[in-house]
Structures are given as structure tokens and as C-alpha cells.
Design a protein around this motif. Structure first.
Motif, PDB file in Angstrom:
ATOM      1  N   GLY A 114      92.811  28.420  31.425  1.00 38.07           N
ATOM      2  CA  GLY A 114      92.855  29.613  32.259  1.00 38.07           C
ATOM      3  C   GLY A 114      91.528  30.340  32.337  1.00 38.07           C
ATOM      4  O   GLY A 114      90.471  29.812  31.985  1.00 38.07           O
ATOM      5  N   ASP A 115      91.599  31.598  32.808  1.00 35.50           N
ATOM      6  CA  ASP A 115      90.402  32.403  33.029  1.00 35.50           C
ATOM      7  C   ASP A 115      90.007  33.121  31.742  1.00 35.50           C
ATOM      8  O   ASP A 115      90.101  34.351  31.619  1.00 35.50           O
ATOM      9  N   TRP A 116      89.551  32.337  30.778  1.00 34.56           N
ATOM     10  CA  TRP A 116      89.227  32.881  29.462  1.00 34.56           C
ATOM     11  C   TRP A 116      88.075  33.882  29.515  1.00 34.56           C
ATOM     12  O   TRP A 116      87.889  34.684  28.589  1.00 34.56           O
ATOM     13  N   MET A 117      87.309  33.871  30.598  1.00 32.02           N
ATOM     14  CA  MET A 117      86.139  34.754  30.702  1.00 32.02           C
ATOM     15  C   MET A 117      86.480  36.099  31.335  1.00 32.02           C
ATOM     16  O   MET A 117      85.620  36.961  31.469  1.00 32.02           O
ATOM     17  N   LYS A 118      87.763  36.312  31.700  1.00 26.78           N
ATOM     18  CA  LYS A 118      88.138  37.555  32.363  1.00 26.78           C
ATOM     19  C   LYS A 118      88.838  38.514  31.391  1.00 26.78           C
ATOM     20  O   LYS A 118      89.388  38.111  30.369  1.00 26.78           O
ATOM     21  N   LEU A 163      75.775  52.930  35.622  1.00 25.07           N
ATOM     22  CA  LEU A 163      74.630  52.024  35.765  1.00 25.07           C
ATOM     23  C   LEU A 163      74.261  51.776  37.229  1.00 25.07           C
ATOM     24  O   LEU A 163      73.357  50.981  37.507  1.00 25.07           O
ATOM     25  N   THR A 164      74.916  52.444  38.149  1.00 22.56           N
ATOM     26  CA  THR A 164      74.620  52.254  39.567  1.00 22.56           C
ATOM     27  C   THR A 164      73.164  52.590  39.860  1.00 22.56           C
ATOM     28  O   THR A 164      72.660  53.642  39.445  1.00 22.56           O
ATOM     29  N   GLY A 165      72.483  51.678  40.534  1.00 24.76           N
ATOM     30  CA  GLY A 165      71.099  51.908  40.920  1.00 24.76           C
ATOM     31  C   GLY A 165      70.090  51.653  39.823  1.00 24.76           C
ATOM     32  O   GLY A 165      68.879  51.802  40.042  1.00 24.76           O
ATOM     33  N   LYS A 166      70.550  51.265  38.652  1.00 26.80           N
ATOM     34  CA  LYS A 166      69.632  50.995  37.545  1.00 26.80           C
ATOM     35  C   LYS A 166      69.395  49.492  37.400  1.00 26.80           C
ATOM     36  O   LYS A 166      70.218  48.687  37.828  1.00 26.80           O
ATOM     37  N   LYS A 167      68.263  49.156  36.774  1.00 29.87           N
ATOM     38  CA  LYS A 167      67.939  47.752  36.557  1.00 29.87           C
ATOM     39  C   LYS A 167      68.493  47.345  35.195  1.00 29.87           C
ATOM     40  O   LYS A 167      68.044  47.851  34.160  1.00 29.87           O
ATOM     41  N   VAL A 168      69.464  46.451  35.219  1.00 23.07           N
ATOM     42  CA  VAL A 168      70.168  46.046  34.000  1.00 23.07           C
ATOM     43  C   VAL A 168      69.923  44.559  33.767  1.00 23.07           C
ATOM     44  O   VAL A 168      69.847  43.770  34.724  1.00 23.07           O
ATOM     45  N   TYR A 169      69.797  44.183  32.495  1.00 24.78           N
ATOM     46  CA  TYR A 169      69.499  42.796  32.144  1.00 24.78           C
ATOM     47  C   TYR A 169      70.514  42.272  31.142  1.00 24.78           C
ATOM     48  O   TYR A 169      70.975  43.005  30.257  1.00 24.78           O
ATOM     49  N   LEU A 170      70.835  40.997  31.265  1.00 20.93           N
ATOM     50  CA  LEU A 170      71.519  40.276  30.199  1.00 20.93           C
ATOM     51  C   LEU A 170      70.446  39.713  29.286  1.00 20.93           C
ATOM     52  O   LEU A 170      69.517  39.047  29.749  1.00 20.93           O
ATOM     53  N   ILE A 180      77.300  32.060  30.575  1.00 21.12           N
ATOM     54  CA  ILE A 180      77.662  33.429  30.202  1.00 21.12           C
ATOM     55  C   ILE A 180      78.169  34.164  31.442  1.00 21.12           C
ATOM     56  O   ILE A 180      77.568  34.080  32.526  1.00 21.12           O
ATOM     57  N   TYR A 181      79.266  34.881  31.268  1.00 12.48           N
ATOM     58  CA  TYR A 181      79.921  35.618  32.348  1.00 12.48           C
ATOM     59  C   TYR A 181      79.949  37.106  32.001  1.00 12.48           C
ATOM     60  O   TYR A 181      80.071  37.488  30.829  1.00 12.48           O
ATOM     61  N   ILE A 182      79.877  37.946  33.015  1.00  9.88           N
ATOM     62  CA  ILE A 182      80.108  39.383  32.864  1.00  9.88           C
ATOM     63  C   ILE A 182      81.234  39.773  33.809  1.00  9.88           C
ATOM     64  O   ILE A 182      81.146  39.536  35.027  1.00  9.88           O
ATOM     65  N   ASN A 183      82.280  40.299  33.241  1.00  9.86           N
ATOM     66  CA  ASN A 183      83.481  40.651  34.012  1.00  9.86           C
ATOM     67  C   ASN A 183      83.938  39.507  34.916  1.00  9.86           C
ATOM     68  O   ASN A 183      84.307  39.687  36.078  1.00  9.86           O
ATOM     69  N   GLY A 213      83.536  52.594  30.587  1.00 15.37           N
ATOM     70  CA  GLY A 213      84.716  52.161  29.853  1.00 15.37           C
ATOM     71  C   GLY A 213      84.582  50.718  29.417  1.00 15.37           C
ATOM     72  O   GLY A 213      83.480  50.224  29.170  1.00 15.37           O
ATOM     73  N   LYS A 214      85.684  49.988  29.359  1.00 20.86           N
ATOM     74  CA  LYS A 214      85.678  48.639  28.803  1.00 20.86           C
ATOM     75  C   LYS A 214      85.288  47.599  29.850  1.00 20.86           C
ATOM     76  O   LYS A 214      85.766  47.616  30.983  1.00 20.86           O
ATOM     77  N   ASN A 215      84.409  46.680  29.421  1.00 26.16           N
ATOM     78  CA  ASN A 215      83.962  45.542  30.218  1.00 26.16           C
ATOM     79  C   ASN A 215      83.918  44.328  29.296  1.00 26.16           C
ATOM     80  O   ASN A 215      83.995  44.462  28.065  1.00 26.16           O
ATOM     81  N   ILE A 216      83.771  43.149  29.873  1.00 25.01           N
ATOM     82  CA  ILE A 216      83.746  41.946  29.037  1.00 25.01           C
ATOM     83  C   ILE A 216      82.525  41.079  29.344  1.00 25.01           C
ATOM     84  O   ILE A 216      82.162  40.878  30.512  1.00 25.01           O
ATOM     85  N   ILE A 217      81.901  40.610  28.276  1.00 23.56           N
ATOM     86  CA  ILE A 217      80.906  39.541  28.361  1.00 23.56           C
ATOM     87  C   ILE A 217      81.503  38.343  27.637  1.00 23.56           C
ATOM     88  O   ILE A 217      81.983  38.473  26.504  1.00 23.56           O
ATOM     89  N   ALA A 218      81.503  37.202  28.292  1.00 25.68           N
ATOM     90  CA  ALA A 218      82.085  35.994  27.704  1.00 25.68           C
ATOM     91  C   ALA A 218      81.075  34.863  27.782  1.00 25.68           C
ATOM     92  O   ALA A 218      80.368  34.713  28.783  1.00 25.68           O
ATOM     93  N   GLY A 219      80.996  34.084  26.719  1.00 19.41           N
ATOM     94  CA  GLY A 219      80.015  33.010  26.688  1.00 19.41           C
ATOM     95  C   GLY A 219      80.568  31.725  26.114  1.00 19.41           C
ATOM     96  O   GLY A 219      81.443  31.731  25.235  1.00 19.41           O
ATOM     97  N   TYR A 220      80.042  30.622  26.634  1.00 20.66           N
ATOM     98  CA  TYR A 220      80.375  29.279  26.151  1.00 20.66           C
ATOM     99  C   TYR A 220      79.076  28.630  25.710  1.00 20.66           C
ATOM    100  O   TYR A 220      78.018  28.835  26.325  1.00 20.66           O
ATOM    101  N   CYS A 221      79.120  27.835  24.635  1.00 21.41           N
ATOM    102  CA  CYS A 221      77.922  27.115  24.196  1.00 21.41           C
ATOM    103  C   CYS A 221      78.305  25.731  23.695  1.00 21.41           C
ATOM    104  O   CYS A 221      79.351  25.548  23.052  1.00 21.41           O
ATOM    105  N   HIS A 222      77.446  24.770  24.013  1.00 25.89           N
ATOM    106  CA  HIS A 222      77.618  23.375  23.612  1.00 25.89           C
ATOM    107  C   HIS A 222      76.475  23.008  22.672  1.00 25.89           C
ATOM    108  O   HIS A 222      75.321  22.970  23.080  1.00 25.89           O
ATOM    109  N   ASN A 223      76.795  22.758  21.425  1.00 25.51           N
ATOM    110  CA  ASN A 223      75.791  22.336  20.446  1.00 25.51           C
ATOM    111  C   ASN A 223      75.720  20.812  20.442  1.00 25.51           C
ATOM    112  O   ASN A 223      76.645  20.138  20.002  1.00 25.51           O
ATOM    113  N   ARG A 224      74.604  20.291  20.919  1.00 27.79           N
ATOM    114  CA  ARG A 224      74.456  18.833  21.042  1.00 27.79           C
ATOM    115  C   ARG A 224      73.988  18.176  19.742  1.00 27.79           C
ATOM    116  O   ARG A 224      73.844  16.955  19.690  1.00 27.79           O
TER     117      ARG A 224
END
Length: 830
Positions: A114-118, A163-170, A180-183, A213-224
Motif C-alpha cells: 500500500g501507500d506506506w509513504m502517506k 512555509l509559503t513563499g520560503k525556500k525549503v530544502y530536504l 524519499i517522499y514528503i506527504n 501541524g503534522k506532516n510525514i517524511i518517508a524514506g526507503y533505502c537499499h543497502n547493496r
């Protein structure tokens, strides 16, 4: 027209200062556009690079990518031009990475559905733990150990601002593939790579999704394989006034071995700027002196007289690991010099260790001539405005702050003909290395009877002489390397020079041995790694075999002291800067034994005697017997190319074992041990004959003995050629070279058939197997093109893709010293 011709002339002789200018010693300008430009290269910690083609288009950075702000500006008749660095907008944390603060996440190592990143995904069955997630034994930021192949992480963040109008970085770090996903919106998909502290600006769509309020950052990583890491957070720009807005016009840049030369047009004057690291390896005290020069020549370009001032500004970041650590900064005078100085408030000496870690003990210095310079410490806007508005009162009392800057303003005066001067930049680390429990001072102060002020006085007194020596050295290197391998080869060697040397630290062991300890940069942070020493050694064998011994002494001591008891050498002696014993997670038995034996033989070849080997004969014998028994068909084990995966029956590793046995025979012969020499040389030849049968695959030799239809670079064969041991028939290398020519890609020869990435140091070794310069250059040209065209603007990577101009991993490593293998061949042939 006259003005343009004058600028062109100055660009051609930019490396010559006015009172030393001598066109007869001109170095041929390098045409290479480096991935990054070396500026300050003292050691693995005090290391500053320009990641942009124009010096004023970006901040000066440490090789890890962390900003080491260094700003330069010139005022000409009241008009200000910035020629170095940027007025960086400070970043403010929105959601910290694990390096900026603490955060926890939910995670699983089993693929979710499913949508594990949401946000609305049910993660109740997932575990919760602190970040970062990774291999804790070699990733110091990792707080939760993760060694499985995959991981999925969900992080809920609370945002308390609009954060409207601001420069935001991951901001994120990963090893290897990450998404990596944001919301629920995909922001990053790295593919097969590993990087740290990457900043990615968020799109308008993603910023719009970030609500208070609450937001989500979700990430996946593959260690080779080997290391694993996943960490992420959010930062944004802080409002900041730009004062030094106008830039100079950069006319040229030229990287030589010990110097980087820039030429700028600044309105009605020209400015030549040269960064010099006097790393002349015939003088180890000088090589270890922690001071570089920033020289300038200013001249009118319109035939008129102009009033000129210079401004240099640094940040405490040069002496801090993290951006917001507290620092104490001050200015003062000593003799003929004026100084600014900064260091962390805490001064926890030799406490931190690891890869993506910077020094936060000791003190950073800038110094200039007291007769025409003043120093200031304070708020950046205040300091810059004072320069712009001509306020020259010094204000340099000691201050404690995380954000203060340090500045030196120099009154050049009225300029028509060329006026020259210099700034000195240095670092006193007090203690450099912990060696089996004992803290060691830097080599320049090994006995503790010297001090950094005395070193600055020496650097000041010796300036003109050292500049002349550096010009002469750079000229000689380019000529020698060009004769050996062509101009492109020479330019790669010049770029590799400071990178390789400054990835080490010179100290003296308690027993008096020189220790030349590498940091395994952007890999795992190991100290004194044998399979990093092996590829880097040609540079040091060529210029000073005492440094080559310094690469090995700690490994010999580790075994001979009984602290390491296995019948093969250790992989390392710790994690930089703590050399208290191996910390790497696995052994490399055949790899490291072969490396140590071959390099000991190479030292003997350069010196013309085997006295160094004789000191260590017992342990060399143990290692050789291990290779004779276990080296021909290696078991499944780690080797220097472990990032490509582990496997048994490694054909190239077998070559190393055979050459290790042959090296022992070579050394025995030099020591007059004729029976021993005959026995082990015969054993090596017997192994080589078996190798040829087992590895043969028709028109080439295999990757592994048990897999037909495979291939790999057999770069270890190069020592048979250089040492003239004649263990393998010449036809072996000739057959391999002919096959490799059919496998080249646009940016180089792949390491083997499994992937399209390569190691540029090994390409140099493979190319040296060629019998003619034209074939050698056929292998070198793609590497040159990669460095010239890569889109990854970082200090040279040795692990790169061959179909695209992108780095696979690694950067700023000492192994580029291996580029000097062709020059070493020429030296040993004389």
C-alpha cells in the motif's frame, strides 16, 4: 583593446608574483576543468575546496560538502567586488537530521504494502527507534543498527510556521539507493549511489503540501553491501542582507600540483590570486607544517593609479564539526603579523571520530602583515559594512558566539604597477592522532617544544623561497608526467597531488617511526587502511620512500607487538583519528597480505636495498606462507573492491597473492638469501602457471575461476612489470589489454563485467600494463573526460560510472596517488 591584451598577458603569467616574475619558469597551463578546485589542503580536517568554476559562485567547502566560509573582496576607488565565496544565507532547521538534533521514526525491513509513504498508512506493526538508521560500527551518525538489505522509514514531523513563499530544502544522507517522499510526493530517487548531507530544494507542490501541524517524511533505502545509512530532515533559508553583491569577473583558473591560480578583473584593476600548499615531500617538517598561503598581485589595467583595499573573512566553521557549535574568536598581533583565531568553546581533544566528521578542537588562524592590515571579529553584516564604508578601526576582543565571523582588511594602497602580498591560513590541532592509547602531536611539533606562532614566523620568513620552490616543482612535475603519459595524464596527476597528500596526517610514533596515516575519506573513516595505502603508494614511492614506509609502519607494529595475532595483516588500525586497533567489520586476509608484501618490495626497488624488509622479516615470512597456502584460489572474502560484492575464486585477488609471494622472493634475493629467493620465486611461478590454466577464457582471463564468460581488470599484474619479476609471461598482460580495449565505455573501462562503474586508480594501473604510450593514453583519455565533464562537483571521485559523467561514491580519497604509477614505472626503468 589594450586593456584586454593586458588581462590576457596577466592570465598567462598569473602564477608569478611581481618581485619574482620569471617567464622562464612558466608552467604549462592545465586545460582540465576539475570537479572541484583545491584551495586549502593541510590535512583531512583543514581542507577547503571550491565546488564551482567561478570562485565567487559558491561557498568554499570542506571535502565532505560542509561549508567552510571564506570570503574575499577588493575595493577599488570605493567600489567593491567580491572575488571569493558567497554571502551565504544561513539555514534554519525545520525538522532536524540526526546530526542536527534527535528524531525517531517508525521502520520495517520487510516490504510494506500500500501507500506506506502517506500520512494515513497504518504503521502500528512497525518498530520505532532513533535515527539515523545504518551500520553503527562504521557510520557514527547511526543510532539504530540496520544491516539488512532494505529498510522503510516513516517520520512524522510537526511544523509550527507557515512555509509559503520560503525556500525549503530536504537534507538527506544515504548508502545506497534511496527514495524519499514528503506527504506522499516523491522528492528524491537517487538510484545506485551513496552521499551525505545532500540539500535538495523542494518544489512549489511539495512546499504547498507542508501545512502547520503534522506532516510525514518517508524514506526507503537499499543497502547493496558494506555500509548502510538513511537520514533525512528539513531546513529553510533565513532572511539575510547581501552587502558584497557585485562580483569580479574571473578570467582564468589553473590547477597545478602545489598551487591553484586565479585571475580576476575587478573594474580598473586586475587581481591574481594563488593558493599554495608547500607540500614538498623531500622536507617532512615542511610537509607537516599546517600553514598554506593565499598570495595576491594587484595591478592597474587602464594605466591609471587606483586606491585598493582587500578584505578576507572566515567563519568559525573551519574549527567546528557542526554549524551551531559555540566558538571563541579573537584577533591579536604577534611580531610582524596580525592574526584572527577561532576554536570551539568545549575543546574536546580527540573525542570525535568517523567519516563525515570535522575537527572541533584546536584553533584556526588567518595572518597578514601587520604594517598594512587590521583584524576584526564580530557580526558579518557589521564587518562587511565597515569594509564597504571605509571604517578601519580594529575590534578583535575575544568573543563567544556560534555565528561571528573573523576578518582581515589590508590596505594595498595606490596601485599602478603590480603590488603583491599574502595571507596565511593555518590550523593548530594540538594533538593529531591517538595511537594505541597515546595522544600524538603533529610531526612539526612531535617533541612538544614548538608552537604555532613559531611556525607562522617560519612560514612568513620562508615565503619567497617556498614560492619559488613550488613554481619549480609544479613545472618539473608537469614536464615529467607529460613525458611519461601525455598532457592529459600530467594534468590528472597535478590535480591528484594535493588531494592525496592532504588525506593523511604525519605524526611520529613513540618508537620514533614516521606514521603517515590516511583517513579513508567518504568511505568509512578508517585510519591507516592497508587497501587505501596500496593504491595511493605510487605517489609516495616516487617522491619520498620514507613516507611510503610511514604508510606501512603502523601495520607492522600492530602485528609485531602482538596486538594483532592473525597470520595476515589487519585492514586498518582504527577510525580516524583514533588508531587504537582495527575497527572495520571484516578481515581481508589475501588482500592485505599481498598489499604489504608488494609495497615492501616496491620500497626496496626504489631504495636499491631491502634493509626495511629485513627489519620486518619474521612477519613478512608469516604473511608470505599464508599467501602460498591460501592465495591461489581465494575463499569467499573481502577485498579492496568489496563495494562490488564478495565472492570466492577471485582471479585478480589471486594475482595479488602470487605477486605477494614473488615480492618475498625478490626481497630475499636482495638480502642474499638465495635459497629462500629461489624457493619462493619458483612457488610464485608455479602458482602463475596454475592461474593461467584456471582463469583462461579464450581471448581473456575470467573474473572468477569458476565462471566462464566473465572478465575483470587485472591491475595487480602491474607489479610484475614494475619489479621485473617475470612471474607471468608477457602475453598474459598483452591478451588482457587487447580485450579491455573492446570493453571501454565513454568514461572509462568498467571494473569488471558485473557493473558499468569503475575505479579510476585501477584504470591507471591497468593502462600502465600497455607497452606503448598511445595505448596508455587510450585508457587515460576517458578518465580525463570524466573529470572534465562530471556533473558531480566534488573533490575527485575514484569510484565513478563509465556511461554517464556521475560519481558512484567516494570522493577526496588518497587513492588518486595511484595515478603516479606510470611515473613510478619510468623511475624504476632508469
Amino acid at each position: 583593446m589594450q586593456k584586454n591584451l593586458m588581462i590576457l598577458l596577466l592570465a598567462c603569467i598569473a602564477f608569478c608574483s611581481c618581485d619574482e616574475a620569471d617567464v622562464s619558469k612558466s608552467v604549462v597551463k592545465s586545460d582540465l576543468r576539475p570537479p572541484a578546485y583545491p584551495l586549502i589542503t593541510i590535512d583531512p580536517y583543514t581542507s577547503g575546496w571550491s565546488f564551482t568554476d567561478n570562485l565567487y559562485d559558491g561557498s568554499v567547502r570542506h571535502w565532505t560538502g560542509k561549508k567552510f566560509p571564506l570570503i574575499g573582496a577588493v575595493k577599488v576607488d570605493g567600489e567593491v567586488f567580491r572575488f571569493m565565496g558567497t554571502e551565504d544565507i544561513p539555514l534554519v532547521t525545520v525538522a532536524p537530521t540526526s546530526e542536527q538534533g534527535n528524531w525517531k521514526g517508525k521502520y520495517t525491513t520487510s516490504k510494506p504494502s500500500g501507500d506506506w509513504m502517506k500520512m494515513n498508512f497504518n504503521d502500528a506493526a512497525w518498530k520505532e527507534a532513533p535515527a539515523a538508521f545504518g551500520t553503527t560500527h562504521n557510520e557514527p551518525t547511526s543510532k539504530t543498527h540496520w544491516e539488512q538489505e532494505f529498510i522503510w522509514v516513516r517520520r512524522i514531523i510537526d511544523i509550527n510556521e507557515d512555509l509559503t513563499g520560503k525556500k525549503v530544502y530536504l537534507e538527506y544522507s544515504h548508502d545506497d539507493d534511496a527514495i524519499i517522499y514528503i506527504n506522499g510526493i516523491e522528492v528524491v530517487n537517487t538510484g545506485n549511489s551513496c552521499k551525505k548531507n545532500v540539500l535538495v530544494p523542494l518544489s512549489d507542490e511539495v512546499i504547498a503540501s507542508l501545512k502547520q501541524g503534522k506532516n510525514i517524511i518517508a524514506g526507503y533505502c537499499h543497502n547493496r553491501g558494506a555500509n548502510g545509512l538513511l537520514d533525512f530532515g528539513l531546513v529553510r533559508d533565513k532572511e539575510n542582507k547581501q552587502i558584497l553583491k557585485q562580483t569580479a569577473v574571473q578570467k582564468s583558473v589553473d590547477v597545478q600540483a602545489t598551487q591553484t591560480h586565479y585571475v580576476f578583473e575587478c573594474g580598473n584593476v586586475n587581481l591574481n590570486l594563488t593558493f599554495t600548499a608547500p607540500l614538498l615531500m623531500d622536507d617532512l617538517k615542511l610537509t607537516s607544517r599546517p600553514i598554506n598561503y593565499l598570495s595576491y598581485d594587484v595591478s592597474s589595467n587602464d594605466g591609471k593609479e587606483h586606491e585598493v583595499e582587500l578584505y578576507f573573512e572566515a567563519a568559525p566553521a573551519w574549527a567546528l564539526d557542526k554549524d551551531l557549535q559555540m566558538a571563541q574568536s579573537e584577533g591579536f598581533e604577534d611580531g610582524n603579523l596580525v592574526f584572527v583565531k577561532t576554536g570551539s568553546t568545549e575543546q574536546n581533544i580527540l573525542v570525535k571520530f568517523g567519516d563525515n566528521v570535522r575537527i572541533d578542537w584546536g584553533y584556526f588562524y588567518m595572518a597578514a602583515d601587520k604594517s598594512n592590515s587590521i583584524c576584526n571579529v564580530g557580526d558579518s553584516e557589521v564587518l562587511r559594512n565597515a569594509f564597504v564604508n571605509g571604517l578601519k578601526e580594529a575590534s578583535a576582543e575575544k568573543r563567544e558566539s556560534a555565528t561571528d565571523k573573523l576578518a582581515i582588511t589590508t590596505t594595498v594602497g595606490k596601485v599602478n604597477a603590480t603590488v603583491s602580498g599574502k595571507l596565511m591560513i593555518g590550523y593548530d590541532d594540538i594533538y593529531s592522532i591517538q595511537y594505541f592509547g597515546e595522544n600524538l602531536r603533529p610531526y612539526w611539533n612531535a617533541d612538544g617544544n614548538d608552537n604555532i606562532m613559531n611556525q607562522f614566523r617560519k612560514a612568513d620568513d620562508e615565503y619567497k623561497d617556498l614560492m619559488n620552490k613550488c613554481y619549480a616543482f609544479d613545472k618539473g612535475l608537469m614536464e615529467t608526467a607529460t613525458a611519461a603519459g601525455g598532457k592529459e595524464y600530467a594534468e590528472l596527476c597535478a590535480l591528484a597531488y594535493r588531494q592525496s597528500i592532504s588525506a593523511h596526517k604525519i605524526v611520529q610514533a613513540p618508537n620514533g617511526d614516521i606514521l603517515f596515516l590516511s583517513k579513508e575519506n567518504f568511505s568509512n573513516g578508517s585510519i591507516g587502511t592497508v587497501d587505501v595505502t596500496y593504491p595511493s603508494a605510487p605517489l609516495f614511492l616516487y617522491y619520498n620512500p620514507e613516507l611510503a614506509k610511514g604508510l606501512l609502519n603502523h601495520i607492522f607494529y600492530y602485528s609485531e607487538s602482538g596486538k594483532w595475532t592473525k597470520p595476515f595483516p589487519s585492514h586498518d588500525v582504527g577510525t580516524y583519528p583514533l588508531a587504537n586497533g582495527q575497527t572495520y567489520g571484516g578481515d581481508m586476509p589475501v588482500e592485505e597480505a599481498g598489499n604489504m608484501l608488494v609495497l615492501t618490495a616496491a620500497i626496496a626497488a626504489v631504495e636499491g636495498n631491502a634493509k626495511y624488509a629485513e627489519k620486518h622479516w619474521d612477519v613478512l615470512t608469516t604473511w608470505t606462507d599464508y599467501l602460498a597456502e591460501h592465495g591461489l584460489d581465494p575463499d569467499n572474502q573481502l577485498c579492496t573492491d568489496d563495494f562490488a560484492g564478495h565472492f570466492a575464486h577471485n582471479v585478480n585477488l589471486s594475482v595479488k597473492a602470487i605477486m605477494g609471494v614473488a615480492s618475498y622472493g625478490y626481497l630475499a634475493d636482495m638480502l642474499g638469501k638465495k635459497d629462500v629467493a629461489e624457493k619462493y620465486t619458483a612457488k610464485a611461478r608455479e602458482m602463475a602457471q596454475e592461474w593461467m590454466k584456471m582463469a583462461d577464457d579464450g581471448d581473456h582471463y575470467r573474473l572468477t575461476f569458476d565462471k566462464p564468460g566473465t572478465w575483470s581488470q587485472k591491475y595487480n599484474l602491474v607489479w610484475d612489470k614494475l619489479l621485473k619479476t617475470n612471474i607471468f609471461p608477457k602475453e598474459v598482460a598483452q591478451k588482457e589489454i587487447a580485450y579491455y580495449l573492446t570493453k571501454q565505455n565513454k568514461y572509462g573501462l568498467p571494473l569488471d563485467n558485473r557493473e558499468t562503474y569503475t575505479k579510476t586508480d585501477w584504470i591507471m594501473w591497468t593502462a600502465t600494463l600497455a607497452d606503448d604510450q598511445a595505448t596508455f593514453q587510450t585508457f587515460i583519455a576517458p578518465v580525463y573526460n570524466f573529470m572534465n565533464e562530471t556533473t558531480d562537483r566534488v573533490p575527485m571521485s575514484d569510484w565513478v560510472w563509465t556511461e554517464t559523467p556521475t560519481q558512484r561514491g567516494f570522493q577526496a580519497r588518497s587513492v588518486v596517488g595511484g595515478y603516479y604509477i606510470k611515473m613510478l614505472e619510468e623511475k624504476l626503468d632508469k
